[in-house]
Enzyme design. Structure first.
Site, PDB file in Angstrom:
ATOM      1  N   ARG A  26       0.685  -1.263  -0.021  1.00  0.00           N
ATOM      2  CA  ARG A  26       0.242  -0.084  -0.067  1.00  0.00           C
ATOM      3  C   ARG A  26       0.915   1.282   0.174  1.00  0.00           C
ATOM      4  O   ARG A  26       0.277   2.104   0.419  1.00  0.00           O
ATOM      5  CB  ARG A  26      -0.914  -0.032   1.246  1.00  0.00           C
TER       6      ARG A  26
ATOM      7  N   SER B 136     -10.726  -1.018   3.797  1.00  0.00           N
ATOM      8  CA  SER B 136     -10.302  -0.999   5.250  1.00  0.00           C
ATOM      9  C   SER B 136      -9.760   0.119   5.606  1.00  0.00           C
ATOM     10  O   SER B 136      -9.199   1.008   4.977  1.00  0.00           O
ATOM     11  CB  SER B 136      -8.999  -2.069   5.054  1.00  0.00           C
TER      12      SER B 136
ATOM     13  N   GLU C  51      -4.928   3.498   6.240  1.00  0.00           N
ATOM     14  CA  GLU C  51      -4.808   3.258   4.515  1.00  0.00           C
ATOM     15  C   GLU C  51      -5.487   4.594   4.095  1.00  0.00           C
ATOM     16  O   GLU C  51      -5.220   4.730   2.909  1.00  0.00           O
ATOM     17  CB  GLU C  51      -5.544   1.940   4.524  1.00  0.00           C
TER      18      GLU C  51
HETATM   19  C1  LIG Z   1     -15.535  -0.894  -0.487  1.00  0.00           C
HETATM   20  C2  LIG Z   1     -14.289  -0.657  -0.654  1.00  0.00           C
HETATM   21  C3  LIG Z   1     -13.366  -1.835  -0.857  1.00  0.00           C
HETATM   22  C4  LIG Z   1     -12.291  -1.590  -1.100  1.00  0.00           C
HETATM   23  N1  LIG Z   1     -11.115  -2.450  -1.124  1.00  0.00           N
HETATM   24  C5  LIG Z   1      -9.716  -2.302  -1.429  1.00  0.00           C
HETATM   25  C6  LIG Z   1      -8.996  -3.514  -1.436  1.00  0.00           C
HETATM   26  O1  LIG Z   1      -9.470  -4.725  -1.496  1.00  0.00           O
HETATM   27  N2  LIG Z   1      -7.636  -2.986  -1.893  1.00  0.00           N
HETATM   28  C7  LIG Z   1      -7.283  -1.918  -1.996  1.00  0.00           C
HETATM   29  O2  LIG Z   1      -6.077  -1.642  -2.324  1.00  0.00           O
HETATM   30  N3  LIG Z   1      -7.943  -0.843  -1.586  1.00  0.00           N
HETATM   31  C8  LIG Z   1      -9.460  -1.175  -1.398  1.00  0.00           C
HETATM   32  N4  LIG Z   1     -10.079  -0.094  -1.161  1.00  0.00           N
HETATM   33  C9  LIG Z   1      -9.668   1.384  -1.061  1.00  0.00           C
HETATM   34  C10 LIG Z   1      -9.689   2.103  -2.514  1.00  0.00           C
HETATM   35  O3  LIG Z   1     -10.632   1.012  -3.476  1.00  0.00           O
HETATM   36  C11 LIG Z   1      -8.377   2.314  -3.077  1.00  0.00           C
HETATM   37  O4  LIG Z   1      -7.477   3.085  -2.359  1.00  0.00           O
HETATM   38  C12 LIG Z   1      -8.509   2.978  -4.570  1.00  0.00           C
HETATM   39  O5  LIG Z   1      -7.186   2.805  -4.969  1.00  0.00           O
HETATM   40  C13 LIG Z   1      -8.719   4.585  -4.283  1.00  0.00           C
HETATM   41  O6  LIG Z   1      -9.075   4.983  -5.569  1.00  0.00           O
HETATM   42  P1  LIG Z   1      -9.886   6.503  -5.886  1.00  0.00           P
HETATM   43  O7  LIG Z   1      -9.878   6.823  -7.279  1.00  0.00           O
HETATM   44  O8  LIG Z   1     -11.085   6.453  -5.198  1.00  0.00           O
HETATM   45  O9  LIG Z   1      -8.919   7.458  -5.095  1.00  0.00           O
HETATM   46  P2  LIG Z   1      -9.157   8.661  -3.835  1.00  0.00           P
HETATM   47  O10 LIG Z   1      -9.849   8.075  -2.878  1.00  0.00           O
HETATM   48  O11 LIG Z   1      -9.949   9.610  -4.664  1.00  0.00           O
HETATM   49  O12 LIG Z   1      -7.707   9.234  -3.743  1.00  0.00           O
HETATM   50  C14 LIG Z   1      -6.788   8.196  -3.005  1.00  0.00           C
HETATM   51  C15 LIG Z   1      -5.357   8.819  -2.867  1.00  0.00           C
HETATM   52  O13 LIG Z   1      -5.081   8.857  -4.289  1.00  0.00           O
HETATM   53  C16 LIG Z   1      -4.442   9.934  -4.574  1.00  0.00           C
HETATM   54  N5  LIG Z   1      -4.633  10.127  -6.050  1.00  0.00           N
HETATM   55  C17 LIG Z   1      -5.622   9.831  -7.081  1.00  0.00           C
HETATM   56  N6  LIG Z   1      -5.423   9.975  -8.269  1.00  0.00           N
HETATM   57  C18 LIG Z   1      -4.069  10.300  -8.230  1.00  0.00           C
HETATM   58  C19 LIG Z   1      -3.310  10.565  -9.308  1.00  0.00           C
HETATM   59  N7  LIG Z   1      -3.695  10.674 -10.539  1.00  0.00           N
HETATM   60  N8  LIG Z   1      -1.925  10.570  -9.393  1.00  0.00           N
HETATM   61  C20 LIG Z   1      -1.645  10.825  -7.993  1.00  0.00           C
HETATM   62  N9  LIG Z   1      -2.259  10.698  -7.031  1.00  0.00           N
HETATM   63  C21 LIG Z   1      -3.558  10.319  -7.020  1.00  0.00           C
HETATM   64  C22 LIG Z   1      -5.236  10.882  -3.971  1.00  0.00           C
HETATM   65  O14 LIG Z   1      -4.423  12.207  -3.760  1.00  0.00           O
HETATM   66  C23 LIG Z   1      -5.549  10.538  -2.767  1.00  0.00           C
HETATM   67  O15 LIG Z   1      -4.406  10.758  -1.428  1.00  0.00           O
HETATM   68  C24 LIG Z   1     -11.486  -0.253  -1.045  1.00  0.00           C
HETATM   69  C25 LIG Z   1     -12.335   0.915  -0.803  1.00  0.00           C
HETATM   70  C26 LIG Z   1     -13.965   0.629  -0.695  1.00  0.00           C
HETATM   71  C27 LIG Z   1     -14.754   1.733  -0.602  1.00  0.00           C
END
Ligand SMILES: Cc1cc2nc3c(=O)[nH]c(=O)nc-3n(C[C@H](O)[C@H](O)[C@H](O)COP(=O)(O)OP(=O)(O)OC[C@H]3O[C@@H](n4cnc5c(N)ncnc54)[C@H](O)[C@@H]3O)c2cc1C
Length: 320
Positions: free
Chosen positions: A174, A225, A315
């Site tokens: 992560r 998580s 996380e």
């Molecule tokens: C129901 C659920 C289940 C999940 N299960 C998992 C799992 O199994 N495994 C897992 O790893 N995660 C899991 N997650 C967490 C989440 O899905 C991940 O962290 C995902 O990668 C976040 O994507 P996002 O586009 O929503 O990012 P956001 O939540 O919008 O942003 C997260 C971070 O990414 C940064 N960011 C976004 N885009 C960019 C970019 N282009 N360049 C640089 N930085 C950027 C942002 O600044 C921020 O700090 C889960 C979440 C939910 C709601």
């Protein structure tokens, strides 16, 4: 800090950029929590994004970059500066190499790979959010994470677009170099996959999706998580000896185990609750606030620290 009218007008003139002053960030987070952005900006092209970033910098105002908001806790007061989101979504393929733009949904990329008969991403089925954020946080599940497949990441370092290989991304559990350089914005990623029968991949993805949908119903306002798991080998011996072997997975001691021992399951603070079936899953039951969420997180960390001497690490990412 308010966004000046002149800045708003400059941003409004950029092609492929849509602006929304005062947009409620609760509409852009899966928790459904977060006050207004000074200015919410979506860029549908890399050029537009770079230009918007340049304007934000020149106007000396704080900015934050978000993806699909599935891993964010945004303050109830919102974010008074500029919130930027890149919405480029193209996915292309050259043999076993698939390139995806940062704003594409990770699930769309997973489906694309499966349909193309390419193995390597199917275990990530059901992880919400964008490709860019998946690289940023080295997303993964079921024993695999995106770093295993990354060949190259293109990003904007604030002055130029650069491309680096997986080793330079410094991926760990992560973690990536992008978490250390929050001003580096991921534009696209190329992943290297292997040919496999689509039916086989589809079957394995469907099995994973079924389990995930039970754990995280689609309407659940959460971030997956809340805390990272802990690397078992890095725990003090006194703690290692308290962790039953059956809970250790891929060398990690789940945070959920420690949280369960301190009575986390079913805890609540106002509208925020810990799932009663999973101690590391916190959700907004309807009208929860960021304040309640942060307080509950602090209380859980305090309890784990008091009982095990362990510092749990979030996380989720905070904005505002
Ligand atoms: C129901 C659920 C289940 C999940 N299960 C998992 C799992 O199994 N495994 C897992 O790893 N995660 C899991 N997650 C967490 C989440 O899905 C991940 O962290 C995902 O990668 C976040 O994507 P996002 O586009 O929503 O990012 P956001 O939540 O919008 O942003 C997260 C971070 O990414 C940064 N960011 C976004 N885009 C960019 C970019 N282009 N360049 C640089 N930085 C950027 C942002 O600044 C921020 O700090 C889960 C979440 C939910 C709601």
């Amino acid at each position: 800090m308010t966004v000046r009218q002149e800045t708003i007008e400059r941003l409004d003139r950029i092609p492929n950029v849509a602006i929304s002053p005062g947009a409620l960030l609760s509409h852009h987070t899966r928790f459904g929590i977060g006050g207004p952005a000074g200015l919410y900006v979506e860029a549908g092209s890399e050029e537009g994004f770079r230009e918007a970033l340049r304007v934000a910098r020149e106007s000396d105002i704080n900015y934050a970059v978000i993806g699909d908001g599935t891993n964010l806790i945004v303050s109830d007061k919102g974010f008074p500066g500029i919130v930027l989101r890149l919405t480029t979504r193209e996915i292309t393929r050259d043999g076993n190499l698939v390139r995806a733009e940062a704003g594409a949904e990770l699930q769309t990329l997973v489906n694309y790979a499966i349909d193309a008969g390419l193995r390597g991403l199917e275990t990530m089925t059901g992880i919400p959010g964008s490709v860019g954020a998946a690289v940023y946080g080295n997303a993964g599940a079921y024993g695999h994470s995106i770093d295993e497949r990354v060949r190259q990441v293109r990003f904007f370092d604030g002055s130029a677009v650069r491309a680096i290989g997986a080793a330079e991304c410094e991926f760990r559990y992560r973690e990536s170099i992008f978490k250390q350089h929050k001003d580096w914005i991921i534009f696209s990623v190329a992943v290297h996959l292997e040919p496999a029968p689509p039916e086989e991949l589809r079957k394995s993805a469907a099995g994973i999706m079924k389990i995930r949908l039970e754990k995280y119903p689609p309407t659940m306002k959460c971030a997956g998580s809340i805390f990272k798991n802990l690397i078992f080998a890095e725990l003090p011996e006194s703690v290692q000896s308290q962790v039953p072997e059956r809970v250790i997975r891929e060398g990690k001691a789940p945070s959920a185990y420690f949280l369960e021992q301190v009575g986390a399951k079913g805890m609540r603070n106002g509208g925020i609750r810990v799932a009663d079936y999973h101690a590391n899953l916190i959700y907004n039951a309807g009208d929860g606030t960021a304040r309640e969420l942060r307080l509950l997180i602090s209380e859980l960390k305090r309890r784990v620290k008091a009982k095990f001497g362990l510092e749990l690490e979030e996380e989720v990412q905070y904005v505002g």
